[in-house]
Design a protein around this motif. Structure first.
Motif, PDB file in Angstrom:
ATOM      1  N   UNK A  67     -23.835 -38.378  30.017  1.00 29.23           N
ATOM      2  CA  UNK A  67     -24.896 -38.078  30.985  1.00 29.23           C
ATOM      3  C   UNK A  67     -25.637 -36.797  30.613  1.00 29.23           C
ATOM      4  N   UNK A  68     -24.905 -35.755  30.232  1.00 33.37           N
ATOM      5  CA  UNK A  68     -25.551 -34.509  29.822  1.00 33.37           C
ATOM      6  C   UNK A  68     -26.421 -34.742  28.603  1.00 33.37           C
ATOM      7  N   UNK A  69     -25.915 -35.501  27.681  1.00 34.58           N
ATOM      8  CA  UNK A  69     -26.673 -35.781  26.451  1.00 34.58           C
ATOM      9  C   UNK A  69     -27.962 -36.535  26.773  1.00 34.58           C
ATOM     10  N   UNK A  70     -27.872 -37.491  27.697  1.00 40.82           N
ATOM     11  CA  UNK A  70     -29.037 -38.318  28.006  1.00 40.82           C
ATOM     12  C   UNK A  70     -30.057 -37.578  28.859  1.00 40.82           C
ATOM     13  N   UNK A  71     -29.606 -36.835  29.863  1.00 42.20           N
ATOM     14  CA  UNK A  71     -30.526 -36.258  30.835  1.00 42.20           C
ATOM     15  C   UNK A  71     -30.982 -34.843  30.473  1.00 42.20           C
ATOM     16  N   UNK A  72     -30.146 -34.097  29.765  1.00 44.64           N
ATOM     17  CA  UNK A  72     -30.519 -32.734  29.388  1.00 44.64           C
ATOM     18  C   UNK A  72     -30.871 -32.618  27.907  1.00 44.64           C
ATOM     19  N   UNK A  73     -30.753 -33.708  27.192  1.00 47.18           N
ATOM     20  CA  UNK A  73     -31.068 -33.685  25.773  1.00 47.18           C
ATOM     21  C   UNK A  73     -32.562 -33.641  25.510  1.00 47.18           C
ATOM     22  N   UNK A  74     -32.934 -32.993  24.424  1.00 49.12           N
ATOM     23  CA  UNK A  74     -34.324 -32.918  23.988  1.00 49.12           C
ATOM     24  C   UNK A  74     -34.330 -32.820  22.473  1.00 49.12           C
ATOM     25  N   UNK A  75     -34.748 -33.895  21.823  1.00 49.41           N
ATOM     26  CA  UNK A  75     -34.770 -33.942  20.364  1.00 49.41           C
ATOM     27  C   UNK A  75     -33.382 -33.645  19.784  1.00 49.41           C
ATOM     28  N   UNK A  76     -32.349 -34.150  20.445  1.00 47.50           N
ATOM     29  CA  UNK A  76     -30.987 -33.979  19.974  1.00 47.50           C
ATOM     30  C   UNK A  76     -30.316 -32.709  20.449  1.00 47.50           C
ATOM     31  N   UNK A  77     -31.092 -31.753  20.985  1.00 46.23           N
ATOM     32  CA  UNK A  77     -30.535 -30.505  21.485  1.00 46.23           C
ATOM     33  C   UNK A  77     -30.338 -30.603  22.991  1.00 46.23           C
ATOM     34  N   UNK A  78     -29.777 -29.559  23.598  1.00 47.24           N
ATOM     35  CA  UNK A  78     -29.395 -29.625  25.008  1.00 47.24           C
ATOM     36  C   UNK A  78     -29.954 -28.429  25.770  1.00 47.24           C
ATOM     37  N   UNK A  79     -30.554 -28.721  26.920  1.00 45.02           N
ATOM     38  CA  UNK A  79     -30.953 -27.671  27.859  1.00 45.02           C
ATOM     39  C   UNK A  79     -29.777 -27.321  28.762  1.00 45.02           C
ATOM     40  N   UNK A  80     -29.819 -26.151  29.371  1.00 47.44           N
ATOM     41  CA  UNK A  80     -28.735 -25.743  30.266  1.00 47.44           C
ATOM     42  C   UNK A  80     -28.699 -26.624  31.515  1.00 47.44           C
ATOM     43  N   UNK A  81     -29.856 -26.840  32.095  1.00 46.70           N
ATOM     44  CA  UNK A  81     -30.010 -27.668  33.290  1.00 46.70           C
ATOM     45  C   UNK A  81     -31.480 -28.021  33.394  1.00 46.70           C
ATOM     46  N   UNK A  82     -31.815 -28.878  34.314  1.00 49.81           N
ATOM     47  CA  UNK A  82     -33.202 -29.309  34.447  1.00 49.81           C
ATOM     48  C   UNK A  82     -34.026 -28.237  35.141  1.00 49.81           C
ATOM     49  N   UNK A  83     -35.189 -27.935  34.581  1.00 53.96           N
ATOM     50  CA  UNK A  83     -36.155 -27.054  35.244  1.00 53.96           C
ATOM     51  C   UNK A  83     -37.397 -27.836  35.674  1.00 53.96           C
ATOM     52  N   UNK A  84     -37.342 -29.164  35.532  1.00 56.22           N
ATOM     53  CA  UNK A  84     -38.506 -29.991  35.859  1.00 56.22           C
ATOM     54  C   UNK A  84     -38.607 -30.250  37.351  1.00 56.22           C
ATOM     55  N   UNK A  85     -37.474 -30.290  38.046  1.00 55.32           N
ATOM     56  CA  UNK A  85     -37.470 -30.460  39.491  1.00 55.32           C
ATOM     57  C   UNK A  85     -37.139 -29.116  40.135  1.00 55.32           C
ATOM     58  N   UNK A  86     -37.188 -29.075  41.456  1.00 51.30           N
ATOM     59  CA  UNK A  86     -36.781 -27.850  42.157  1.00 51.30           C
ATOM     60  C   UNK A  86     -35.336 -27.551  41.778  1.00 51.30           C
ATOM     61  N   UNK A  87     -35.099 -26.379  41.217  1.00 50.49           N
ATOM     62  CA  UNK A  87     -33.776 -26.069  40.688  1.00 50.49           C
ATOM     63  C   UNK A  87     -33.167 -24.891  41.425  1.00 50.49           C
ATOM     64  N   UNK A  88     -31.929 -24.609  41.069  1.00 50.03           N
ATOM     65  CA  UNK A  88     -31.185 -23.558  41.751  1.00 50.03           C
ATOM     66  C   UNK A  88     -31.525 -22.172  41.238  1.00 50.03           C
ATOM     67  N   UNK A  89     -32.268 -22.042  40.133  1.00 52.63           N
ATOM     68  CA  UNK A  89     -32.418 -20.709  39.559  1.00 52.63           C
ATOM     69  C   UNK A  89     -33.486 -19.866  40.242  1.00 52.63           C
ATOM     70  N   UNK A  90     -34.316 -20.486  41.090  1.00 52.67           N
ATOM     71  CA  UNK A  90     -35.277 -19.724  41.859  1.00 52.67           C
ATOM     72  C   UNK A  90     -36.409 -19.131  41.056  1.00 52.67           C
ATOM     73  N   UNK A  91     -36.676 -19.681  39.863  1.00 52.16           N
ATOM     74  CA  UNK A  91     -37.694 -19.116  38.976  1.00 52.16           C
ATOM     75  C   UNK A  91     -38.725 -20.172  38.596  1.00 52.16           C
ATOM     76  N   UNK A  92     -39.968 -19.764  38.403  1.00 54.16           N
ATOM     77  CA  UNK A  92     -40.982 -20.717  37.934  1.00 54.16           C
ATOM     78  C   UNK A  92     -40.872 -20.912  36.423  1.00 54.16           C
ATOM     79  N   UNK A  93     -41.507 -21.963  35.940  1.00 50.92           N
ATOM     80  CA  UNK A  93     -41.606 -22.159  34.502  1.00 50.92           C
ATOM     81  C   UNK A  93     -40.452 -22.949  33.920  1.00 50.92           C
ATOM     82  N   UNK A  94     -40.450 -23.000  32.602  1.00 49.23           N
ATOM     83  CA  UNK A  94     -39.505 -23.824  31.851  1.00 49.23           C
ATOM     84  C   UNK A  94     -38.755 -22.934  30.871  1.00 49.23           C
ATOM     85  N   UNK A  95     -37.927 -23.548  30.065  1.00 48.88           N
ATOM     86  CA  UNK A  95     -37.229 -22.842  28.994  1.00 48.88           C
ATOM     87  C   UNK A  95     -36.909 -23.829  27.887  1.00 48.88           C
ATOM     88  N   UNK A  96     -36.460 -23.293  26.755  1.00 54.15           N
ATOM     89  CA  UNK A  96     -36.153 -24.143  25.622  1.00 54.15           C
ATOM     90  C   UNK A  96     -34.752 -24.733  25.696  1.00 54.15           C
TER      91      UNK A  96
END
Length: 595
Positions: free
Chosen positions: A489-518
């Protein structure tokens, strides 16, 4: 226009370090410690915020080639010009409390005119020092800081617009050496360093240190380079290892996710300790363990997620408005407000680290077990609290699954220690009850049976890359269907070009910050390890090869990578990324010899 983050190489003396660009410019240097104010801050602003460039005179441009001397932190940068070729060798020799930058210019072919441009700006590029001559040297003084510049042989040097210029020519076989030395302005100048002897000794010392590495498997060169980088991020007076050399390099270009990483995080402790012990660096591992013991000593309720280089607790966060930020990524911050957060996972990381140290036979400390018992007493009473979690979110506390897993780790390591060392006093029944209760709760509240995956926090449907650590820490075996489902599940949903994001920043997230990350490089290494542990060795190796391919031309990694733009993001070089590389190599190639 700012160079790319990966365009920088690192030189250092295990008290501080500098970033050297492909254009021959040192654009970041804090003196005298990693966390001191920068005297070269062009990295986060512009030229007037301080830098030191040595290169052929004429239009600025990148070097022709560069490389570290094998198994060292000594950097050679070469330029080919119409008139000939030169090499600039950069290093920071090690000596106590008197940091030096040595830059040796050599003629390789023809006759080349070289220019040195030195703009010293103390306090993160905000203070212009007073320059004067003394005994043939240039001296810059501002408040507590004094810097001396000299060349051997002496070359034409002049001041203009609060900048120091030198210009000279070198022919094949000739060389000119510059030495920049810092000291407190109220102290006398320290003894002069012989730049050429410093070069010889530095090469010999680094190569002798690298030769101690016991790893002899595939990709040994990048593993050794990662270990050298970890050594370069070590503050040798105390043994602490900073998370990165820099502050405020962005997780998104132009964004606000810019943090100060020039401190020591407890989250790195177990992974770092294990890597150092596994490859033969017991002395460095013991220094790190001893730093950890000093830092966390005190009331367990006051345990912090990070500390200063010597274990300092106050790391107040503020912004530097005169710096425009890397590629316009503002604000530039120093200090780190996350120091005041509650992160329950650090209790597990400390207990795991000290358990590993004991099993590895490191020199015992009489107060160590008493400290561990105090930590466990506090954890037994407070583990149900929500916290900010591993990623230091600023959007409020939650019941993070990874935090609870690490509470389980703390209890498990405490129980195992008593089973292995029955002469120690403790509360084995209470700790077993805690271990069992946390395990039941995580499997009930932190698991989504419909999707067969653990979740970021209790009751959510979000994922988190930290869940990849569940089999590594022993919470569940790798062949458990819930582990395999989580990895997939982590590989499928947080994967990007074979790499992995920490968590999703595309929806309202828990980090309380605007924008995205690599994509987060350490998490991508965790995925490679998880794939290996769950029986997918070929896929794990394929991902590891991909990650190794992301190191820059001198073997360094930042915190994150942007697969779309194809460039590094975040603070640099990042200890967590290099620890991930070393530990993944050890996991994937255990006992295997390089082919």
């Amino acid at each position: 226009m700012h160079p790319r983050i990966e365009d920088y190489a690192v030189i250092g003396d295990e008290q501080t370090a500098a970033l050297v660009g492909r254009d021959g410019s040192i654009d970041w240097l804090c003196l005298p410690r990693f966390d001191s104010g920068a005297c070269f801050a062009r990295l986060l602003g512009d030229e007037d915020n301080g830098h030191w460039r040595i290169a052929p005179s004429g239009p600025e441009g990148p070097c022709t080639r560069r490389a570290y001397r094998p198994d060292t932190l000594v950097l050679d940068t070469e330029w080919e010009t119409a008139d000939g070729a030169i090499r600039v060798t950069d290093l920071m020799p090690q000596r106590d409390r008197a940091p030096d930058v040595v830059r040796v210019v050599e003629g390789l072919r023809g006759r080349v005119t070289v220019r040195s441009t030195l703009r010293l700006r103390f306090d993160y590029g905000s203070v212009v020092p007073w320059m004067r001559r003394s005994d043939g040297h240039r001296v810059a003084v501002a408040g507590p800081d004094a810097v001396w510049l000299r060349s051997e042989p002496e070359v034409l040097t002049w001041g203009e617009d609060f900048c120091t210029f030198s210009e000279f020519t070198v022919e094949e076989g000739e060389s000119v050496a510059f030495v920049l030395t810092w000291h407190p302005s109220h102290h006398p100048r320290p003894p002069l360093v012989d730049p050429r002897e410093a070069l010889r000794v530095s090469v010999a010392d680094w190569q002798a240190w690298s030769a101690r590495c016991r790893y002899d498997g595939p990709h040994r060169d990048v593993v050794v380079r990662s270990l050298i980088t970890l050594k370069a991020l070590t503050y040798v007076p105390t043994g602490g290892i900073v998370a990165a050399l820099t502050t405020s390099l962005p997780e998104e270009l132009g964004g606000v996710r810019n943090w100060d990483y020039r401190y020591c995080w407890l989250r790195d402790s177990t992974l770092t300790l294990g890597a150092l012990l596994a490859v033969g660096y017991e002395e460095e591992a013991e220094a790190w363990r001893n730093w950890l013991l000093r830092a966390v000593a005190g009331d367990p309720a006051d345990l912090q997620i990070m500390y200063g280089l010597a274990g300092e607790r106050r790391l107040p966060e503020c912004e530097l408005p005169w710096l425009s930020g890397y590629a316009g990524s503002a604000p530039v911050r120093i200090g780190n407000g996350a120091v005041d957060q509650l992160q329950l996972d650090v209790y597990g990381e400390v207990m795991d680290s000290l358990s590993l140290a004991r099993v590895a036979g490191m020199t015992p400390r009489p107060h160590m077990w008493a400290l561990q018992c105090a930590l466990m007493k506090w954890l037994c009473e407070h583990w149900r609290q929500p916290d900010e979690g591993l990623w230091e979110v600023r959007g409020g506390r939650r019941q993070f699954t990874h935090s609870k897993v690490m509470v389980w780790v703390a209890a498990d390591r405490a129980v195992r220690t008593l089973e292995r060392y029955p002469a120690l006093d403790g509360e084995p029944e209470r700790w077993r009850e805690l271990r069992d209760e946390v395990h039941r709760e995580v499997c009930e509240k932190g698991y989504d049976p419909e999707r067969n995956t653990f979740t970021q926090y209790y009751g959510s449907r979000e994922l988190d890359a930290s869940l990849l650590l569940i089999p590594r820490v022993g919470f569940l075996p790798p062949d458990d269907p819930r582990v395999i489902g989580t990895v997939d599940a982590v590989r499928a949903e947080l994967g990007h070009d074979g790499l992995v994001r920490r968590y999703s920043t595309e929806r309202a997230t828990v980090d309380g910050l605007p924008g995205d990350e690599g994509a987060f490089l350490a998490c991508s290494f965790w995925l490679a390890q998880a794939l290996h542990l769950t029986g997918r060795a070929d896929e794990a190796r394929e991902l590891f090869e991909r990650l190794v391919g992301l190191t820059n031309d001198v073997g360094l990694l930042a915190e994150e990578y942007d697969p779309v733009a194809g460039r590094h993001l975040g603070n640099y070089p990042q200890a967590f990324s290099h620890i991930g590389l070393v530990n993944t190599a050890l996991t994937l190639f255990d006992g295997e010899k390089a082919g």
